[in-house]
Write a protein that holds these residues in place. Structure first.
Motif, short mmCIF file in Angstrom:
data_model
loop_
_atom_site.label_atom_id
_atom_site.label_comp_id
_atom_site.label_asym_id
_atom_site.label_seq_id
_atom_site.Cartn_x
_atom_site.Cartn_y
_atom_site.Cartn_z
N MET A 20 -36.97 53.91 -43.76
CA MET A 20 -35.85 54.24 -42.87
C MET A 20 -34.52 53.79 -43.49
N ALA A 21 -34.50 52.61 -44.09
CA ALA A 21 -33.28 52.10 -44.72
C ALA A 21 -32.87 52.98 -45.89
N ARG A 22 -33.84 53.62 -46.54
CA ARG A 22 -33.54 54.53 -47.66
C ARG A 22 -33.29 55.95 -47.19
N CYS A 23 -33.28 56.18 -45.87
CA CYS A 23 -33.06 57.50 -45.25
C CYS A 23 -34.17 58.48 -45.58
N ASP A 24 -35.39 57.98 -45.66
CA ASP A 24 -36.56 58.82 -45.91
C ASP A 24 -36.95 59.52 -44.60
N GLU A 25 -36.94 60.83 -44.62
CA GLU A 25 -37.20 61.60 -43.41
C GLU A 25 -38.59 61.32 -42.83
N SER A 26 -39.59 61.19 -43.68
CA SER A 26 -40.95 60.95 -43.17
C SER A 26 -41.03 59.58 -42.48
N ALA A 27 -40.25 58.60 -42.94
CA ALA A 27 -40.23 57.29 -42.29
C ALA A 27 -39.59 57.41 -40.90
N TRP A 28 -38.53 58.21 -40.82
CA TRP A 28 -37.89 58.40 -39.51
C TRP A 28 -38.80 59.17 -38.56
N ARG A 29 -39.58 60.11 -39.10
CA ARG A 29 -40.55 60.82 -38.25
C ARG A 29 -41.62 59.85 -37.74
N ALA A 30 -42.07 58.97 -38.62
CA ALA A 30 -43.07 57.98 -38.22
C ALA A 30 -42.48 57.04 -37.16
N PHE A 31 -41.23 56.63 -37.35
CA PHE A 31 -40.55 55.78 -36.36
C PHE A 31 -40.50 56.48 -35.01
N HIS A 32 -40.11 57.75 -35.01
CA HIS A 32 -40.01 58.49 -33.74
C HIS A 32 -41.38 58.63 -33.09
N ALA A 33 -42.38 58.96 -33.88
CA ALA A 33 -43.73 59.14 -33.32
C ALA A 33 -44.28 57.84 -32.76
N GLU A 34 -43.99 56.73 -33.42
CA GLU A 34 -44.58 55.46 -33.01
C GLU A 34 -43.77 54.72 -31.94
N TYR A 35 -42.44 54.87 -31.96
CA TYR A 35 -41.60 54.01 -31.12
C TYR A 35 -40.83 54.73 -30.02
N PHE A 36 -40.77 56.05 -30.03
CA PHE A 36 -39.95 56.73 -29.03
C PHE A 36 -40.42 56.44 -27.61
N ASN A 37 -41.70 56.60 -27.34
CA ASN A 37 -42.20 56.36 -25.97
C ASN A 37 -41.99 54.90 -25.56
N TRP A 38 -42.19 53.98 -26.49
CA TRP A 38 -41.95 52.57 -26.19
C TRP A 38 -40.47 52.33 -25.86
N LEU A 39 -39.57 52.92 -26.68
CA LEU A 39 -38.13 52.78 -26.42
C LEU A 39 -37.75 53.37 -25.06
N TYR A 40 -38.32 54.50 -24.76
CA TYR A 40 -38.01 55.15 -23.48
C TYR A 40 -38.48 54.29 -22.30
N ALA A 41 -39.68 53.72 -22.41
CA ALA A 41 -40.18 52.82 -21.36
C ALA A 41 -39.28 51.60 -21.22
N GLN A 42 -38.82 51.05 -22.34
CA GLN A 42 -37.91 49.90 -22.30
C GLN A 42 -36.59 50.29 -21.64
N ALA A 43 -36.10 51.48 -21.94
CA ALA A 43 -34.85 51.95 -21.34
C ALA A 43 -35.00 52.15 -19.84
N LEU A 44 -36.13 52.68 -19.41
CA LEU A 44 -36.36 52.84 -17.97
C LEU A 44 -36.38 51.49 -17.26
N LEU A 45 -36.92 50.47 -17.92
CA LEU A 45 -36.95 49.13 -17.32
C LEU A 45 -35.57 48.50 -17.25
N ARG A 46 -34.73 48.75 -18.25
CA ARG A 46 -33.47 48.02 -18.38
C ARG A 46 -32.23 48.80 -17.95
N ALA A 47 -32.31 50.11 -17.93
CA ALA A 47 -31.12 50.93 -17.65
C ALA A 47 -30.66 50.76 -16.21
N PRO A 48 -29.35 50.83 -15.97
CA PRO A 48 -28.85 50.73 -14.61
C PRO A 48 -29.36 51.88 -13.72
N ASN A 49 -29.51 53.06 -14.30
CA ASN A 49 -30.03 54.22 -13.57
C ASN A 49 -31.11 54.89 -14.42
#
Length: 191
Positions: A20-49
């Motif tokens: 990701m630091a080297r701007c490798d697209e496959s690394a960013w795809r792996a990040f999205h596949a692995e962490y997007f749902n987790w990030l979204y769940a965290q945002a639902l817990l912490r977001a004002p709305n």
């Protein structure tokens, strides 16, 4: 990260964040596949709305793009993402509060301005009605039809059997005459 590696294979946190630091697209795809749902769940817990969660995730990902660095383990990376998200939420909340405060001030300003302008229009309307009495009847009628009843210059030209240019010219002279008379009346009332 080797290009032969697919998203089906588990990716180590260090390899992914380094990519990701080297701007490798496959690394960013792996990040999205692995962490997007987790990030979204965290945002639902912490977001004002709940409606802000998607925007908060997007802003968190944008900050991750700008500031990503290699992390040894998943827990460190998740803690860093939580920290980014907290900053995004604080900034987002401040922005909403600023917009809300600005809109309240703008609405109050508009109301005050409209109240004052309505009073001024009423005063000017009464003054103009008084000045129309000093104009010749055909000029007063022309002003009344154009500015009070909303007739077009074409309609006024047809009524007066003349051209629209002649009507526009006459209206210009009458406006100037009324403006001068209005300023003289205001000067007299101020004294």
């Amino acid at each position: 990260m080797p290009s032969s590696q697919t998203l089906d294979q588990p990716v180590s946190c260090l390899a992914m964040t380094t990519g990701m630091a080297r701007c490798d697209e496959s690394a960013w795809r792996a990040f999205h596949a692995e962490y997007f749902n987790w990030l979204y769940a965290q945002a639902l817990l912490r977001a004002p709305n709940d409606g802000d969660a998607a925007e908060i995730v997007q802003l968190t990902c944008l900050r991750a793009v700008r500031h990503v660095k290699p992390f040894e383990c998943d827990s460190e990376f998740k803690n860093w993402l939580r920290c980014l998200m907290r900053c995004v939420i604080v900034d987002h909340t401040r922005q909403i509060n600023r917009r809300s405060l600005l809109m309240e001030k703008f609405t109050l300003w508009q109301e005050l301005r409209n109240d004052h302008s309505a009073e001024r229009r009423l005063d000017n309307h009464e003054a103009i009605q008084g000045m129309l009495a000093f104009l010749p009847p055909e000029d007063a009628d022309l002003i009344q039809l154009k500015y009070v009843e909303g007739w077009s210059t074409k309609e006024l030209a047809e009524r007066g059997q003349t051209t629209t240019k002649a009507i526009e010219s006459k209206l210009g002279r009458l406006r100037k005459k009324l403006k001068n008379e209005l300023s003289h009346q205001q000067e007299r009332t101020a004294q």
